[in-house]
Design a protein around this motif. Structure first.
Motif, short mmCIF file in Angstrom:
data_model
loop_
_atom_site.label_atom_id
_atom_site.label_comp_id
_atom_site.label_asym_id
_atom_site.label_seq_id
_atom_site.Cartn_x
_atom_site.Cartn_y
_atom_site.Cartn_z
N GLN A 153 -11.40 16.74 -19.07
CA GLN A 153 -12.14 16.24 -17.91
C GLN A 153 -11.42 15.12 -17.18
OE1 GLN A 153 -13.20 16.18 -21.05
NE2 GLN A 153 -14.03 14.19 -21.63
N TRP A 154 -10.47 14.45 -17.83
CA TRP A 154 -9.74 13.37 -17.17
C TRP A 154 -8.86 13.88 -16.03
CZ3 TRP A 154 -7.50 10.17 -21.90
CH2 TRP A 154 -8.57 9.67 -22.64
N LEU A 155 -8.42 15.12 -16.14
CA LEU A 155 -7.42 15.64 -15.20
C LEU A 155 -7.91 15.70 -13.76
CD1 LEU A 155 -5.89 18.56 -17.33
CD2 LEU A 155 -5.00 16.25 -17.02
N VAL A 156 -9.24 15.67 -13.57
CA VAL A 156 -9.76 15.71 -12.20
C VAL A 156 -9.29 14.49 -11.41
CG1 VAL A 156 -11.94 14.48 -12.67
CG2 VAL A 156 -11.85 16.20 -10.85
N LEU A 157 -8.95 13.40 -12.09
CA LEU A 157 -8.47 12.19 -11.40
C LEU A 157 -7.17 12.44 -10.64
CD1 LEU A 157 -9.13 9.67 -14.31
CD2 LEU A 157 -10.45 9.85 -12.20
N LEU A 158 -6.41 13.40 -11.10
CA LEU A 158 -5.12 13.70 -10.46
C LEU A 158 -5.28 14.57 -9.22
CD1 LEU A 158 -1.94 13.77 -10.62
CD2 LEU A 158 -2.21 15.74 -12.14
N VAL A 159 -6.32 15.40 -9.20
CA VAL A 159 -6.42 16.50 -8.22
C VAL A 159 -6.35 16.04 -6.76
CG1 VAL A 159 -7.86 18.40 -7.40
CG2 VAL A 159 -7.62 17.97 -9.86
N PRO A 160 -7.19 15.11 -6.29
CA PRO A 160 -7.15 14.80 -4.85
C PRO A 160 -5.84 14.18 -4.41
CG PRO A 160 -8.54 13.22 -6.01
CD PRO A 160 -8.20 14.30 -6.99
N PHE A 161 -5.21 13.40 -5.27
CA PHE A 161 -3.96 12.74 -4.87
C PHE A 161 -2.80 13.74 -4.82
CE2 PHE A 161 -6.58 9.60 -7.19
CZ PHE A 161 -6.92 8.83 -6.10
N ALA A 162 -2.83 14.73 -5.71
CA ALA A 162 -1.82 15.80 -5.63
C ALA A 162 -2.02 16.63 -4.37
CB ALA A 162 -1.90 16.67 -6.88
N ILE A 163 -3.27 16.95 -4.05
CA ILE A 163 -3.56 17.73 -2.84
C ILE A 163 -3.12 16.98 -1.59
CG2 ILE A 163 -5.44 18.61 -1.40
CD1 ILE A 163 -6.95 19.25 -4.00
N LEU A 164 -3.43 15.69 -1.52
CA LEU A 164 -3.07 14.90 -0.34
C LEU A 164 -1.57 14.72 -0.22
CD1 LEU A 164 -5.86 12.17 -0.59
CD2 LEU A 164 -5.69 13.96 1.14
N SER A 165 -0.89 14.52 -1.34
CA SER A 165 0.57 14.36 -1.29
C SER A 165 1.25 15.64 -0.84
CB SER A 165 1.09 13.94 -2.67
OG SER A 165 0.62 12.66 -3.03
N VAL A 166 0.80 16.78 -1.36
CA VAL A 166 1.38 18.06 -0.94
C VAL A 166 1.04 18.32 0.53
CG1 VAL A 166 1.26 20.56 -1.25
CG2 VAL A 166 1.40 19.06 -3.24
N GLY A 167 -0.15 17.89 0.95
CA GLY A 167 -0.57 18.12 2.34
C GLY A 167 0.29 17.42 3.36
N THR A 168 0.97 16.35 2.96
CA THR A 168 1.84 15.63 3.90
C THR A 168 3.24 16.24 3.96
OG1 THR A 168 2.55 14.05 2.19
CG2 THR A 168 0.60 13.48 3.48
N ALA A 169 3.55 17.18 3.07
CA ALA A 169 4.88 17.81 3.06
C ALA A 169 4.92 18.95 4.07
CB ALA A 169 5.21 18.32 1.67
N GLN A 170 6.11 19.21 4.60
CA GLN A 170 6.28 20.35 5.49
C GLN A 170 6.60 21.62 4.71
OE1 GLN A 170 9.33 18.72 8.13
NE2 GLN A 170 7.79 18.48 9.74
N ASN A 171 7.44 21.50 3.72
CA ASN A 171 7.82 22.64 2.89
C ASN A 171 6.88 22.68 1.69
OD1 ASN A 171 9.09 24.77 1.68
ND2 ASN A 171 10.86 23.59 0.98
N ARG A 172 5.71 23.33 1.86
CA ARG A 172 4.66 23.29 0.84
C ARG A 172 4.65 24.49 -0.09
NH1 ARG A 172 2.43 21.97 5.66
NH2 ARG A 172 1.35 23.97 5.84
N THR A 173 5.35 25.55 0.27
CA THR A 173 5.29 26.78 -0.51
C THR A 173 5.62 26.57 -1.99
OG1 THR A 173 5.92 28.02 1.47
CG2 THR A 173 6.11 29.16 -0.64
N PRO A 174 6.69 25.85 -2.36
CA PRO A 174 6.98 25.67 -3.79
C PRO A 174 5.86 24.94 -4.52
CG PRO A 174 8.87 25.03 -2.44
CD PRO A 174 7.72 25.21 -1.51
#
Length: 466
Positions: free
Chosen positions: A316-337
């Motif tokens: 259950q702790w892993l949910v703490l990572l989810v939004p920050f990973a989503i937001l960080s990937v969202g700022t990238a242009q090359n998101r496919t990998p």
């Protein structure tokens, strides 16, 4: 011509910028299914402890709450005592207040789990609000909200288990919103609320503070302000906290367990990496507010990625990572990998859960579920053979699962580093590869959840009725 139209339609499908109505419906069905069919005994225990908190509050025996629960001087019996700050039990107690006095275990469980799930919906809302402040397109921010809800880590940790890390995360994301605006006092006050829910909030509070503030007097002032709830509630139950202090020490000890050889003694690996993050944040500076916001999200992702890479975690702790990973990937242009690595990371996490916590993500959770209690089923759903056995039959899965989990996290720390004009990964690829819609990442992750949890559990459930 016909084949060309098919290719064009498929291309348009994967380039969609906003979620379609069918996606919202499917996501709602998936969330509701997990809420109704699964539940973890921990949330039942916390619900009962919160119920007992109300008993102690209204009987005038509040200060003996922890000791009485530990001694099992109550109508419920559980192995564990009350381990969390009294504010958490107050939150659950207020939530349960409408049904207080009419004891029924089915109502008690469902209400407590619902609060954690509502907090997760709030986290999805805050994820989108933060994404808008990162200058991400409005349509894509709606997908990012959806990505949080159907992430395998959110579905398993919150909507299946009903755990309450989502409460800590909600206040942390809310605090980050004020941090983006430069309102550090409000940011600190909300972090103080998050800290009494789970101490993990402290781990990101310190580097974020150093990122914006370098003056020692201000740092000390904000540090003291962050304890506005922790100190009075701790003093209130000083010497009367049951085994909460012992439990917290066990959790904190995990931060020191993984070490590397040092000159005089072994060096705790997580704290070594964390200290380097703090030093980096102190030296880093920028005059661009947009760059500051992207760096703040990246720092939160980095801290939690390091934590879960080097410290024994609960699912259950892993949910703490989810939004920050989503937001960080969202700022990238090359998101496919990153869409592919998200699926690999979530698959590794679920496989590690089966290895480390056998039986806890399986049919046994259905014994505590809403429907199981509503239908009055017996506890005979416990599987004859847990899924750890079946996944262990796959060659080298036990050795590869930790790599599947940790490698994408460490890759994110390196290649999602936000430069002024994009991420490090974007600059290495010269921005030549552009991602399809975030739709691909959202539903690839959901498929991993179905393949590694829903389908195997359905198979186990079927076996129980043979």
């Amino acid at each position: 011509m016909h084949s060309f139209d098919i290719r064009k339609r498929l291309s348009g499908f994967w380039m969609a910028e906003s979620p379609a109505r069918w996606e919202l419906i499917v996501a709602g069905i998936l969330v509701l299914f997990c809420y109704l069919f699964f539940n973890h005994p921990d949330i039942v225990e916390t619900a009962n402890h919160s119920w007992l908190f109300l008993d102690h509050l209204f009987s005038g025996d509040l200060l003996n709450f922890y000791d009485n629960v530990l001694a099992h001087e109550n109508t419920f019996y559980y192995v564990n005592g009350a381990h969390y700050n009294v504010i958490l039990y107050l939150l659950f107690g207020l939530w349960l207040l409408p049904v207080y006095g009419i004891y029924h275990l089915f109502s008690l469980d469902a209400s407590a789990k619902l609060l954690a799930c509502i907090a997760a919906l709030g986290c999805a809302f805050m994820t989108r609000r933060l994404a808008l402040r990162l200058d991400i397109s409005e349509g894509r921010t709606k997908y990012m909200r959806l990505a949080f809800l159907v992430s395998p880590l959110t579905l398993a940790g919150v909507f299946c288990m009903g755990q309450y890390d989502s409460l800590c995360l909600f206040f942390l994301l809310w605090a980050l919103y004020f941090y983006f605006e430069g309102r550090l006092s409000l940011f600190t006050l909300l972090v103080g609320v998050a800290m009494v829910c789970k101490f993990f909030a402290l781990l990101v509070f310190l580097p974020l503070l150093l990122l914006r503030e370098k003056r020692l007097s201000r740092l000390c002032g904000y540090g003291a302000l962050s304890l506005w709830l922790m100190v009075p509630t701790s003093l209130l139950f000083s010497g009367r906290d049951g085994d909460m202090g012992f439990f917290n020490e066990l959790m904190i000890e995990r931060l020191f367990n993984d070490t590397i050889p040092g000159a005089h003694t072994d060096v705790p690996l997580f704290f070594l990496m964390y200290a380097l993050v703090l030093v980096f944040c102190f030296f880093w500076n920028t005059s661009e507010s947009s760059h500051m916001r992207r760096m703040a999200v990246y720092i939160c992702m980095t801290v939690f990625a390091l934590l879960f890479s080097f410290v024994l975690w609960h699912p259950q702790w892993l949910v703490l990572l989810v939004p920050f990973a989503i937001l960080s990937v969202g700022t990238a242009q090359n998101r496919t990998p990153w869409y592919a690595m998200n699926a690999i990371c979530c698959a590794g996490a679920l496989l590690l859960c089966y290895q480390t916590f056998p039986g806890q993500l399986e049919v046994g959770m259905m014994d505590y579920s809403f429907l199981h209690q509503a239908l009055g089923l017996s506890a005979a759903l416990a599987p004859h053979q847990n899924l750890t056995f079946y996944f262990g039959l796959l060659p080298y899965v036990n050795q590869l699962a930790p790599v599947m989990f940790a490698a994408p996290l460490l890759a994110a720390i390196i290649f999602l580093y936000p430069r002024a004009t994009g991420t490090l990964g974007d600059q290495l690829s010269h921005n030549k590869l552009f991602a399809p819609s975030i739709r691909a990442g959202v539903w690839t992750g959901a498929c991993v959840f179905g393949a590694l949890l829903l389908v195997p559990v359905a198979f186990q459930w079927y076996k129980c009725f043979l």
